[in-house]
Scaffold this motif. Structure first.
Motif, PDB file in Angstrom:
ATOM      1  N   LEU A   1       0.827  -1.191   0.000  1.00 58.86           N
ATOM      2  CA  LEU A   1       0.000   0.000   0.000  1.00 58.86           C
ATOM      3  C   LEU A   1       0.867   1.250   0.000  1.00 58.86           C
ATOM      4  O   LEU A   1       1.864   1.283  -0.711  1.00 58.86           O
ATOM      5  CB  LEU A   1      -0.971  -0.076   1.190  1.00 58.86           C
ATOM      6  N   ASN A   2       0.535   2.253   0.771  1.00 55.59           N
ATOM      7  CA  ASN A   2       1.225   3.529   0.595  1.00 55.59           C
ATOM      8  C   ASN A   2       2.198   3.879   1.712  1.00 55.59           C
ATOM      9  O   ASN A   2       2.465   5.050   1.959  1.00 55.59           O
ATOM     10  CB  ASN A   2       0.189   4.644   0.410  1.00 55.59           C
ATOM     11  N   SER A   3       2.733   2.856   2.349  1.00 57.88           N
ATOM     12  CA  SER A   3       3.767   3.128   3.340  1.00 57.88           C
ATOM     13  C   SER A   3       4.916   2.147   3.173  1.00 57.88           C
ATOM     14  O   SER A   3       4.732   1.049   2.661  1.00 57.88           O
ATOM     15  CB  SER A   3       3.202   3.050   4.757  1.00 57.88           C
ATOM     16  N   PHE A   4       6.089   2.566   3.612  1.00 57.28           N
ATOM     17  CA  PHE A   4       7.275   1.735   3.463  1.00 57.28           C
ATOM     18  C   PHE A   4       8.204   1.916   4.650  1.00 57.28           C
ATOM     19  O   PHE A   4       8.465   3.043   5.077  1.00 57.28           O
ATOM     20  CB  PHE A   4       8.030   2.094   2.184  1.00 57.28           C
ATOM     21  N   GLY A   5       8.726   0.801   5.142  1.00 54.45           N
ATOM     22  CA  GLY A   5       9.685   0.854   6.241  1.00 54.45           C
ATOM     23  C   GLY A   5       9.126   0.219   7.493  1.00 54.45           C
ATOM     24  O   GLY A   5       7.913   0.200   7.709  1.00 54.45           O
ATOM     25  N   LYS A   6      10.015  -0.317   8.323  1.00 51.41           N
ATOM     26  CA  LYS A   6       9.569  -0.972   9.548  1.00 51.41           C
ATOM     27  C   LYS A   6       9.586   0.001  10.734  1.00 51.41           C
ATOM     28  O   LYS A   6       8.680   0.020  11.543  1.00 51.41           O
ATOM     29  CB  LYS A   6      10.456  -2.180   9.859  1.00 51.41           C
ATOM     30  N   ILE A   7      10.619   0.832  10.818  1.00 50.03           N
ATOM     31  CA  ILE A   7      10.719   1.767  11.940  1.00 50.03           C
ATOM     32  C   ILE A   7      10.664   3.199  11.416  1.00 50.03           C
ATOM     33  O   ILE A   7       9.861   3.994  11.862  1.00 50.03           O
ATOM     34  CB  ILE A   7      12.031   1.527  12.723  1.00 50.03           C
ATOM     35  N   PHE A   8      11.531   3.504  10.462  1.00 60.81           N
ATOM     36  CA  PHE A   8      11.483   4.793   9.771  1.00 60.81           C
ATOM     37  C   PHE A   8      10.500   4.583   8.628  1.00 60.81           C
ATOM     38  O   PHE A   8      10.833   4.053   7.581  1.00 60.81           O
ATOM     39  CB  PHE A   8      12.872   5.144   9.233  1.00 60.81           C
TER      40      PHE A   8
END
Lengths: 333, 333, 333, 333
Positions: A1-8
């Motif tokens: 979807l429209n997010s990426f990264g685990k912490i940042f």
């Protein structure tokens, strides 16, 4: 979807002709100095109109901080940055609704979203959204440099239309009254050894995941890449030279077993020719169900690859910021 | 880390010379018929020893269901499948601890995990773990076929050592007493239009993410791939032919705007030459800190690309199963 | 961090005295009619100043759509809604920097974020952010109703200061010149059977996860709740009455084994007394390291519980929208 | 679904009467000493048969490491631990298929999973799976202690059937030939200040999320909990005493603004009476669609609360291990 990264974690939103495009960065460390000026160089590098072969559309592209910045420093709360869309000419697109532009997402988007998608200028699929990636990259680069001042992440055009001389390649397109593709290379120096989270989150995995979000990218290769198919193992293996991990050659592109090995991280991407070519094309009129001749009007890049380097750097930077945070080599506070 | 997928989530575990390797599939729909026999064909395809250029190591590789199967059908609870490691010869590896094998993860893994990693036979980085991917693929293929019996996902060797005739390429390696690389292509037919979740979870993004988890993959390209760099837009654009999305050409490889467009999904990967080459190599003895001549003993593939097709199909299948579940084209129950 | 949900994913951002607060909803289905007016009722319910015991601070609280809405319908792309902060009086707070307000996050936030947090009015920890939850709830409620027009989700005050008559409880606080706590109950009717994803994502798990994000909540109980501690099994067990899952009693609160059972979903939360009490308090002056008498000035609710019902409904609605989407009972397109 | 945690990620699998139950812990730091003996104490505490009111079913419950342990230390690769199910008497359950046991998940599971679920002994919903939680807790406790040797996490029975004297409460149940509920309290000492990730991942949020995965829990409260509903703000506010965050009272239960404040973390859960009561009950025969008298045979706990403390500690431990890893107070390597 429209997010990426685990912490940042980078969230992206907006459409080409809507009120604005922007990002919410969740997990951004507190205390990073951040001002609008920090974004100008990279945003300028991304813009069209400054070199032969890019679109004359210009935006002020002034980053507006909606949250997460206080006294010119990040707060540790979600960082929201928006860019207003000022210079839109929607009328250009309305009349083309019957002709899904070849090579564009128009048709698939309409099918997937039931016709409710904002189709103006490509909507959420527009290259316009790469300004968001660039913005996330500016923040990420700062974080990387705070963790390691020696780290550098630089992308550059390797070839356009088969020519290593960029101007020659662009001229080909101009002469042919057509658009043209290219290859862009990214090199990260002084990345520490041990970054990457196999089995599934190898360095190649997460970089390629994010890189293929950039519109028009159709391939990626690390180190020797596709040339490895013709090599012998004794040629391809990079011999270890010292205990810091330095190798005599770098056919692996700085990644073995999905983990950075202390050498330069090197990868290349191919950028397809801009779908919006000045050339006339045959395509389906979905209203009449007949094949018709069609040509794209409006402002477009002849070679979108020219604008990719800063975007590629940005994406690489926020992927690495996340991996380094996971590896606890970047402090969260 | 060691899981992949949003709804159909594959977790992988195990080391080459530990008690077993295996998977836990979370989010597997209930009611799928599943028996050990269903795995035999694909597991057999993955095994070495059956063709020139592959390792003679053989495992029974009998899938053992620890959970999630009842009365020969999946239950909807996590599906756990393990494969015992029976045929291990750890002694082969113990003595090589001073020589991190060139091209292998030995050195970076030791640095990253502080020397605590199970280094025998590559441990968690071993190609042995691809049997887990294959197992997840068998389940995923069943799910895909239940959703659409016409769907097919087939990978095949395109070239070895630059030769489209595989045997010729392998013979090159045999003659050179070396290992050799190759290219594998995967084609998915009858994938429905509209699969893929941009901005970040484009079809190319999620497939490449998972594909780069396969050891030895160093590049991936979709459709025209790197050849697009030399193409004009008017050539590369695939003209829409009918309202079902069929295009006259397929340079996009079946994906536009990160979304499947109803044509064949086509991509290729490059597989580097097996790192364990029979050839003598120069490398660092990390105990003595001197460069020494070293050669890998033991059982190894001359061309690991030969074993990649079934693994590539498997990975593609579980990526697509997850995307189709997200798209609600595969029922969760 | 600042997002919640697997498919219908709510991201929240903003600070009490920053430029704005807002949400990005990723995974929102396309085609949902959405206009500013749709938000007015619930936003009005959340506002203070309309009943005894709530703060006179008023915002226009007009939702501004930055992305994801086109022709008054959602597009399927990320939905961004912001609320400007207009009516802020930061000066009230600046001088209190030496006195971390008892019961507030001031001190822990300052420690956690190294003093970089926006401390004005509680910053990112302010009750102001509940307007974001309410907005997400408005969208979620629409989705729930489209999936099932009979579904209702209603929260109400059960008691204030131990009094089931709210006005009596509030009067207690007024008389004592103090703030007071309360209990709020939420009832969801006509939720379909089978919602919830054990082992870890039971209905109770995900609702309580989201509910404890609401400031001031200190406990939650489902069905009989804490009273179950004194009950016998034969009393507590809800006997099945028919094949639709109807039970004669509802001590389980509509959830067994973490899954909705077709009866009313019932839970209660306790809301602690507003931390900002008009009463003088002893607290640490962190500049001088001495205990001093301190009293909170400014505009505050005597009983924050009064404003919780609409927020609780909202949170419940977006949790259920996500679960129903996972269960494929809400279409993603 | 069946995993919990962002970095220290616990996956759970198995059914009561299947071959085994177990966990895969992804993100477990390398180098933690781990042997089967480390699990014996907590596994023994969880077992029935050792005190009045618990089931006589006994398992050897010997943890078997399938991966992630080498030379008696964790490797940093996924840690897989299984427990064989040896002592199962499936025949007890087969005949009860027509009678979904009141208070159990039998009916909802059957509806949700289309009848494919492993229904024997509650299958994946069985209390048997809490041995997996306990195992994850043993690993997590080790990690917590390595990060901070002073940290302790202890849960204990507060009351059974309304009696603070446990034996009295159990005797009530024995006399009534019925099962009975209880309350369990968990106290964490010396947890560092600053743990918790608001907005959505407050300490209360993530603990309650995981805690409600424990079968039979119907409520949770932190600090003063539901008693706060009757308190004034001036009473409830915990006054700061020193710069380390120590407060004079602890009505907040050690969490303000969702973040640990350096005082004891205190919370209580209510455990409903065991659903399997020896008492006769009226329930639906779903084959005949008539209400019949039914009684549960087999081995069951009169008061399941008695076995909850070690499980509650375990869950708390792995939630905190994850939060501390996120906060970078626990090294990943």
């Amino acid at each position: 979807l429209n997010s990426f990264g685990k912490i940042f974690r980078v969230n992206i939103f907006g459409e080409s002709h809507g009120p604005s495009v922007g990002i919410v960065v969740d997990g951004c460390p507190a205390g990073i100095p951040l001002a609008a000026e920090d974004f100008f160089t990279d945003i300028e590098r991304r813009k069209g109109g400054t070199q032969k072969g890019t679109t004359p559309r210009k935006e002020d592209d002034l980053p507006v901080f909606l949250s997460g910045v206080f006294n010119d420093k990040t707060t540790g709360a979600p960082l929201t940055i928006v860019f207003e869309n000022k210079n839109t000419r929607s009328a250009d697109y309305e009349k083309l609704r019957s002709f899904p532009r070849p090579g564009h997402a128009d048709f698939v988007a309409s099918q997937k979203f039931g016709g409710y998608e904002d189709y103006r200028g490509g909507g959420h699929f527009s290259g316009r959204l790469t300004v968001c990636l660039v913005a996330a990259g500016v923040v990420a680069k700062k974080i990387l440099l705070m963790a390691n001042p020696a780290l550098s992440c630089v992308a550059s055009i390797l070839e356009v239309g088969g020519e290593s001389d960029v101007e020659l390649g662009v001229q080909k397109a101009i002469d042919a009254k057509d658009s043209i593709g290219g290859v862009v290379e990214c090199v990260v120096k002084n990345l520490s050894l041990g970054v990457g989270e196999p089995f599934f989150d190898s360095v190649e995995s997460v970089i390629s995941h994010a890189v293929f979000a950039i519109p028009a990218i159709k391939g990626i290769e690390f180190g020797s890449g596709f040339a490895a198919a013709k090599m012998f193992g004794s040629q391809h293996n990079d011999a270890l030279e010292n205990k810091e991990g330095k190798t005599t050659t770098n056919f692996s592109g700085g990644v073995v077993g999905g983990i950075s090995n202390g050498n330069d991280l090197v990868f290349r991407v191919v950028v397809k020719p801009t779908s919006s070519t000045p050339k006339e094309q045959q395509t389906l009129n979905i209203q009449t169900d007949t094949i018709e001749t069609f040509s794209v009007k409006g402002r477009h890049d002849l070679c979108i690859a020219l604008r990719v380097p800063v975007v590629l750097e940005a994406v690489t930077a926020f992927v690495l910021a996340d991996l380094l945070m996971l590896e606890q080599q970047v402090a969260r506070r």
